[in-house]
Scaffold this motif. Structure first.
Motif, PDB file in Angstrom:
ATOM      1  N   UNK A  66      -4.010  12.422  -6.442  1.00 35.01           N
ATOM      2  CA  UNK A  66      -4.018  11.221  -5.610  1.00 35.01           C
ATOM      3  C   UNK A  66      -3.514  11.492  -4.192  1.00 35.01           C
ATOM      4  N   UNK A  67      -3.101  12.713  -3.918  1.00 33.12           N
ATOM      5  CA  UNK A  67      -2.608  13.038  -2.576  1.00 33.12           C
ATOM      6  C   UNK A  67      -1.254  12.421  -2.275  1.00 33.12           C
ATOM      7  N   UNK A  68      -0.434  12.225  -3.297  1.00 34.55           N
ATOM      8  CA  UNK A  68       0.883  11.611  -3.125  1.00 34.55           C
ATOM      9  C   UNK A  68       1.934  12.706  -2.977  1.00 34.55           C
ATOM     10  N   UNK A  97       4.028   6.974   0.231  1.00 35.62           N
ATOM     11  CA  UNK A  97       5.437   7.335   0.192  1.00 35.62           C
ATOM     12  C   UNK A  97       5.661   8.448  -0.835  1.00 35.62           C
ATOM     13  N   UNK A  98       6.868   8.959  -0.850  1.00 37.41           N
ATOM     14  CA  UNK A  98       7.211  10.089  -1.724  1.00 37.41           C
ATOM     15  C   UNK A  98       7.609   9.622  -3.115  1.00 37.41           C
ATOM     16  N   UNK A 119       2.469   2.645  -6.680  1.00 39.50           N
ATOM     17  CA  UNK A 119       3.643   2.286  -5.886  1.00 39.50           C
ATOM     18  C   UNK A 119       3.735   3.148  -4.636  1.00 39.50           C
ATOM     19  N   UNK A 120       3.519   4.447  -4.788  1.00 37.31           N
ATOM     20  CA  UNK A 120       3.597   5.344  -3.639  1.00 37.31           C
ATOM     21  C   UNK A 120       2.511   5.036  -2.617  1.00 37.31           C
ATOM     22  N   UNK A 121       1.305   4.744  -3.084  1.00 32.91           N
ATOM     23  CA  UNK A 121       0.201   4.449  -2.154  1.00 32.91           C
ATOM     24  C   UNK A 121       0.402   3.122  -1.428  1.00 32.91           C
TER      25      UNK A 121
END
Length: 504
Positions: free
Chosen positions: A110-112, A6-7, A79-81
């Motif tokens: 992390x590619x977020x 997520x963003x 949290x985003x992952x």
């Protein structure tokens, strides 16, 4: 596990006043599942978050554990992952001494996905709220933002004090309380005059904002700790250095508001205090919320539904409060009916606010009392309802004056309870502590029920604050409890109450 993270929204929260959050910042905050916020970003901003969002303060200096930057980075990424949208609330603008670069590096690695939402910079806000300009065509052709606290393990200093000392403009020093002796001394050593004006602004844009005028030669002493290690002026604070700091004639736009620096306790039910609280904040007050009563649906709807089915029998439907309007008409709509069910009735409202609530449902009051008072409504309605049938929409408790006077006038009155009013069982501990410490300047009472509940909730602690009552009747309830009322509204509305408090 979702296929894509997520963003993370990196949101500049501004200097403290929630009204300075950008519209985009609020939009992102409202969609977040997790809110990670700096203490300086402002506690009240958290209330823009959606219900159920997990909210985490990242610490406050001197009070509990402070999160490290790696811990913050890890929490955002995890949290985003896991598919949770993250709002990272940062004071001021995230790109100005907000360690934004470190958080971006972690998210990119992390590619977020992320979005940077700029905010009102603390430097520009400090100047505006202190009534000065950072640039001036005669005194300052440029402005420089300087950190007063560099990274501890940095080799050498990136701050070129020699250049700053001869800069033809304004300096804004961030995080400079504990290092004031260093930065002021270096500026003087490199040629900046010791008599250069310095303006210190603490807790910018908040009701307890404080400003201190000094000079470059004196600022270190003003910010130094005493023998016990305590400072008279503590962070959060920014320093404006330069000739523009002399201009203070515009400062009163903020600090000159009638309730600036005062704390007001608003005691209306939850969900019904916002308008009053917002106006108080506009007048400079710090607002505490402590609902003294709780409003909810009746124990059962049978009596209300029965009356709704027989609306054709009544000549008048009388609303004695805005809450009554809301609960009655919402129930009518829930049952698949609409305003046409009231087509054969005339509508009466007790005071302008109740009439406004009817208008929210596209209904117009046929009769309106000029005051929010049962006697006033009974006086104007008695002559018109004699010999007729009246349905009185009311709360579970309250005076019988209206029903009695209409009955005496010859009307057949039927009462129906459309909402329950109960006392709040216990006060918020923080509010009670503030009241006991004498930190609450005003406590408001906007109904007799609220006044009675306040006496029960706080007792003698109410002697530590000035009491403001919405009407003589409410003031009388407080007086019967042994408490002196400092202000009573002449017009029995929330605005009238505030006018009484400010002498307006």
């Amino acid at each position: 596990m979702p296929t894509k993270p997520a963003t993370v929204y990196l949101i500049g929260a501004g200097p403290g006043d929630p009204g300075l959050l950008t519209l985009r910042g609020r939009q992102c905050l409202e969609r977040a599942d997790v809110v990670l916020y700096d203490y300086l970003a402002g506690e009240r901003l958290r209330y823009f978050a959606k219900p159920g969002a997990r909210q985490q303060c990242l610490g406050r200096h001197g009070q509990g554990k402070l999160w490290t930057q790696p811990q913050i980075n890890e929490a955002m990424v995890q949290a985003a992952q896991s598919g949770q949208v993250v709002a990272r609330l940062k004071g001021g603008d995230p790109g100005v001494f907000g360690r934004l670069a470190e958080e971006l590096d972690a998210l990119i690695a992390a590619g977020v996905p992320f979005e940077i939402v700029p905010g009102v910079s603390s430097a520009t806000a400090v100047a505006a709220y202190a009534g000065v300009t950072l640039t001036d065509r005669d005194q300052a052709s440029c402005v420089t933002f300087v950190t007063g606290h560099e990274q501890a393990d940095k080799e050498g200093s990136a701050v070129d004090f020699a250049s700053l000392a001869t800069s033809p403009g304004t300096l804004v020093i961030y995080m400079g309380v504990t290092t004031a002796e260093h930065w002021s001394g270096e500026l003087i050593r490199h040629g900046r005059p010791a008599e250069t004006p310095v303006l210190l602004v603490r807790r910018c844009s908040l009701p307890d904002q404080r400003t201190h005028e000094t000079t470059l030669g004196e600022v270190a002493g003003l910010l130094a700790p005493d023998a016990d290690g305590k400072r008279a002026i503590r962070p959060p604070l920014l320093a404006i250095v330069g000739d523009v700091a002399r201009r203070r004639d515009a400062a009163a736009w903020f600090t000159g508001r009638p309730l600036f620096g005062q704390t007001v306790l608003v005691t209306r039910p939850e969900g019904q205090a916002d308008a009053m609280a917002d106006r108080l904040r506009e007048l400079g007050a710090q607002v505490l919320l402590q609902p003294a009563i709780q409003i909810g649906p009746p124990g059962g709807w049978e009596a209300v539904d029965d009356a709704t089915d027989r609306l054709a029998e009544f000549d008048w439907v009388v609303f004695s409060s805005s809450n009554g309007v809301r609960f009655f008409l919402d129930r009518l709509l829930e049952r698949g009916l609409d305003a046409r069910a009231l087509g054969g009735c005339r509508l009466a409202a007790i005071g302008p606010r109740t009439a406004e609530s009817l208008a929210d449902y596209s209904l117009r009051a046929d009769l309106l009392s000029g005051e929010y008072r049962a006697e006033a409504l009974a006086e104007v309605l008695s002559e018109r309802c004699a010999g007729g049938r009246v349905l009185l929409i009311r709360a579970s408790r309250g005076r019988e004056v209206l029903a009695e006077q209409l009955t005496d006038a010859g009307a057949a009155v039927e009462q129906v309870v459309v909402y329950q009013s109960t006392d709040t069982p216990a006060p918020d501990p923080d509010v009670a502590a503030a009241l006991a410490a004498g930190e609450v300047d005003w406590t408001t009472a906007t109904s007799s029920a609220i006044a009675r509940s306040l006496v029960r909730l706080f007792g003698d602690q109410l002697r530590m604050t000035k009491l403001a009552a919405i009407s003589p009747l409410t003031a009388g309830v407080l007086a019967d409890g042994g408490f002196q009322v400092a202000a009573t509204a002449g017009v029995y509305t929330a605005d009238g109450l505030i006018d009484a408090m400010t002498g307006g």
